[in-house]
Scaffold this motif. Sequence first.
Motif, PDB file in Angstrom:
ATOM      1  N   ASP A  32       0.840  -1.194   0.000  1.00 33.22           N
ATOM      2  CA  ASP A  32       0.000   0.000   0.000  1.00 33.22           C
ATOM      3  C   ASP A  32       0.876   1.245   0.000  1.00 33.22           C
ATOM      4  O   ASP A  32       1.895   1.319   0.682  1.00 33.22           O
ATOM      5  CB  ASP A  32      -0.896   0.026   1.237  1.00 33.22           C
ATOM      6  N   SER A  33       0.461   2.229  -0.760  1.00 32.97           N
ATOM      7  CA  SER A  33       1.222   3.469  -0.810  1.00 32.97           C
ATOM      8  C   SER A  33       0.762   4.427   0.290  1.00 32.97           C
ATOM      9  O   SER A  33      -0.287   4.230   0.905  1.00 32.97           O
ATOM     10  CB  SER A  33       1.062   4.133  -2.171  1.00 32.97           C
ATOM     11  N   TYR A  36      -3.023   8.528  -1.939  1.00 36.87           N
ATOM     12  CA  TYR A  36      -3.886   8.111  -3.037  1.00 36.87           C
ATOM     13  C   TYR A  36      -4.684   9.314  -3.526  1.00 36.87           C
ATOM     14  O   TYR A  36      -4.862  10.299  -2.805  1.00 36.87           O
ATOM     15  CB  TYR A  36      -4.834   6.986  -2.613  1.00 36.87           C
ATOM     16  N   GLU A  38      -8.159  10.249  -6.346  1.00 35.71           N
ATOM     17  CA  GLU A  38      -9.234   9.723  -7.171  1.00 35.71           C
ATOM     18  C   GLU A  38     -10.005  10.893  -7.750  1.00 35.71           C
ATOM     19  O   GLU A  38     -10.225  11.909  -7.088  1.00 35.71           O
ATOM     20  CB  GLU A  38     -10.164   8.871  -6.308  1.00 35.71           C
TER      21      GLU A  38
END
Length: 65
Positions: A32-33, A36, A38
């Motif tokens: 997982d970074s 994020y 969107e």
Amino acid sequence: MKRFACVAAVCLVATLGTGVRSAHAQAAPAADSQMYAEINFGPTLGHKSDAFVGGEFGYRLTENP
């Protein structure tokens, strides 16, 4: 507008149905970074406004156990 909605629904079902034929096993998940982002956009059917745009951004403060 109703014709457009029907054509869009048929195209969506055809697109989703195409991927069913070539299903494969999932690969190992990537790490997982920390961040994020969107963005969403599309038409609004049946309203006076003609489109919507939305966005989201996040940053993880702590590590998962």
